[in-house]
Design a protein around this motif. Structure first.
Motif, PDB file in Angstrom:
ATOM      1  N   ILE A 211       1.233  -1.080  -0.361  1.00  0.00           N
ATOM      2  CA  ILE A 211       0.188  -0.358   0.257  1.00  0.00           C
ATOM      3  C   ILE A 211       0.668   1.597   0.416  1.00  0.00           C
ATOM      4  CG2 ILE A 211      -1.610   1.868   1.287  1.00  0.00           C
ATOM      5  CD1 ILE A 211      -2.667  -1.600   2.023  1.00  0.00           C
ATOM      6  N   THR A 212       1.891   1.098   0.952  1.00  0.00           N
ATOM      7  CA  THR A 212       2.497   1.680   0.752  1.00  0.00           C
ATOM      8  C   THR A 212       3.689   2.332  -0.812  1.00  0.00           C
ATOM      9  OG1 THR A 212       3.342   2.022   3.231  1.00  0.00           O
ATOM     10  CG2 THR A 212       5.278   3.344   1.748  1.00  0.00           C
TER      11      THR A 212
ATOM     12  N   TRP B 132       5.336  -1.201  12.504  1.00  0.00           N
ATOM     13  CA  TRP B 132       4.338  -1.364  11.300  1.00  0.00           C
ATOM     14  C   TRP B 132       4.737   1.052  10.355  1.00  0.00           C
ATOM     15  CZ3 TRP B 132      -1.609  -2.360  13.806  1.00  0.00           C
ATOM     16  CH2 TRP B 132      -1.416  -3.216  13.635  1.00  0.00           C
ATOM     17  N   ARG B 133       4.815   1.370  11.385  1.00  0.00           N
ATOM     18  CA  ARG B 133       5.423   2.989  10.783  1.00  0.00           C
ATOM     19  C   ARG B 133       6.843   2.456  10.403  1.00  0.00           C
ATOM     20  NH1 ARG B 133       2.992   5.868  16.513  1.00  0.00           N
ATOM     21  NH2 ARG B 133       0.878   6.556  15.506  1.00  0.00           N
ATOM     22  N   ARG B 134       7.717   1.809  10.992  1.00  0.00           N
ATOM     23  CA  ARG B 134       9.062   1.691  10.517  1.00  0.00           C
ATOM     24  C   ARG B 134       9.271   1.149   8.987  1.00  0.00           C
ATOM     25  NH1 ARG B 134      10.883  -0.991  14.403  1.00  0.00           N
ATOM     26  NH2 ARG B 134      11.063  -3.454  13.613  1.00  0.00           N
ATOM     27  N   ILE B 135       7.777  -0.096   8.947  1.00  0.00           N
ATOM     28  CA  ILE B 135       7.327  -0.523   7.923  1.00  0.00           C
ATOM     29  C   ILE B 135       7.346   0.487   6.638  1.00  0.00           C
ATOM     30  CG2 ILE B 135       5.584  -1.999   6.513  1.00  0.00           C
ATOM     31  CD1 ILE B 135       6.362  -4.237   8.545  1.00  0.00           C
ATOM     32  N   ALA B 136       6.294   1.151   6.746  1.00  0.00           N
ATOM     33  CA  ALA B 136       6.150   1.931   6.046  1.00  0.00           C
ATOM     34  C   ALA B 136       6.980   3.161   5.959  1.00  0.00           C
ATOM     35  CB  ALA B 136       4.841   2.823   6.816  1.00  0.00           C
ATOM     36  N   ARG B 137       7.636   3.498   6.630  1.00  0.00           N
ATOM     37  CA  ARG B 137       9.297   4.271   6.472  1.00  0.00           C
ATOM     38  C   ARG B 137       9.860   3.111   5.308  1.00  0.00           C
ATOM     39  NH1 ARG B 137      11.346   8.762   9.692  1.00  0.00           N
ATOM     40  NH2 ARG B 137      14.273   9.262   8.864  1.00  0.00           N
ATOM     41  N   GLU B 138      10.664   2.313   5.831  1.00  0.00           N
ATOM     42  CA  GLU B 138      11.650   1.444   5.086  1.00  0.00           C
ATOM     43  C   GLU B 138      11.150   1.417   3.682  1.00  0.00           C
ATOM     44  OE1 GLU B 138      11.931  -2.073   7.205  1.00  0.00           O
ATOM     45  OE2 GLU B 138      13.582  -0.863   8.947  1.00  0.00           O
ATOM     46  N   SER B 139       9.580   1.173   3.149  1.00  0.00           N
ATOM     47  CA  SER B 139       8.875   0.929   2.050  1.00  0.00           C
ATOM     48  C   SER B 139       8.562   2.407   1.180  1.00  0.00           C
ATOM     49  CB  SER B 139       7.691   0.411   1.978  1.00  0.00           C
ATOM     50  OG  SER B 139       6.323   0.220   1.305  1.00  0.00           O
ATOM     51  N   ALA B 140       8.810   4.054   1.816  1.00  0.00           N
ATOM     52  CA  ALA B 140       8.741   4.511   1.944  1.00  0.00           C
ATOM     53  C   ALA B 140       9.871   4.990   0.885  1.00  0.00           C
ATOM     54  CB  ALA B 140       8.396   5.511   2.596  1.00  0.00           C
TER      55      ALA B 140
END
Length: 246
Positions: A94-95, A125-133
């Motif tokens: 999704i990111t 989850w925030r770390r996953i989103a950051r790394e994916s971004a």
């Protein structure tokens, strides 16, 4: 060669700093040196930047010039909490696809042990989103809210005139593409994706009472994570097609 992109921890008008895991990776793994250039996301902007100094804990960069960056999709997801490996895989994709915000929802069919453990997973989850971004070269990081019970999640404010679309498996519905086109002038979209087994009848009524419209992805029953990724991809493709040419 495409420059690697990093997301600044702190910044001002002329400099930015990477710290923690990002700095450690640059220094220890990539063997970064003074003068090396990278793309750096600093708030809502992206810059070409050069390292001016570094330690094992911090990398300081000079912001050299602003570069063009595509904005996030005007899209918020209410995503029911499912088994964490599947939820996190969906969050990563999704990111990558460009959603601007995700609200994890504790639904009536969310497994009890997942609901109890969800709060402790939010920072992950925030770390996953950051790394994916970072990996997908986004110019921002999607906002990941705390896990909320549905009633509270529905009370959270959305941008004005948001088109609210509920993916549901029962009852008469428009297809998602038709519903998006019917709301062509909406400045923002919100999609709600249910858990395994779907939303309960009572939950669908709660959505309806809050002006959410039921939509469908077609006759096949998809896993929640597949439905989330598919819905964001459809919405993103339509928004890209509808965007005015500069």
């Amino acid at each position: 060669m495409t420059r690697r992109r990093w997301i600044a921890d702190t910044w001002d008008e002329t400099t930015a700093t990477l710290s923690g895991e990002q700095a450690a990776h640059l220094v220890r793994v990539l063997r970064a040196q003074q003068g090396m250039e990278f793309d750096v996301v600093a708030g809502p902007r992206v810059y070409r930047a050069a390292i001016r100094g570094l330690t094992m804990n911090d990398v300081q960069l000079d912001l050299l010039e602003e570069i063009d960056a595509a904005p996030a999709l005007p899209l918020t997801l209410l995503l029911a909490v499912i088994k964490f490996d599947r939820f996190e895989w969906a969050l990563e994709k999704i990111t990558e696809l460009g959603a601007s915000a995700v609200v994890p929802v504790i639904s009536r069919r969310t497994e009890k042990h997942l609901a109890q453990a969800a709060d402790a997973r939010v920072e992950r989850w925030r770390r996953i989103a950051r790394e994916s971004a970072q990996q997908s070269r986004r110019s921002d990081v999607p906002r990941i809210g705390p896990a909320l019970a549905l009633k509270r999640a529905l009370a959270e404010p959305l941008p004005e005139n948001t088109a609210r679309l509920l993916l549901a498996e029962t009852g008469p519905q428009l297809s998602l593409p038709a519903a998006i086109q019917a709301n062509a002038t909406a400045p923002h979209f919100a999609l709600a994706i249910g858990p395994e087994g779907g939303w309960t009848a009572d939950e669908v009524l709660e959505f309806s009472d809050r002006s959410w419209s039921a939509v469908s992805l077609g006759p096949r029953i998809l896993r929640a994570e597949t439905a989330a990724i598919t819905a964001v991809a459809i919405c993103g493709a339509w928004l890209a097609e509808a965007a005015p040419e500069e």
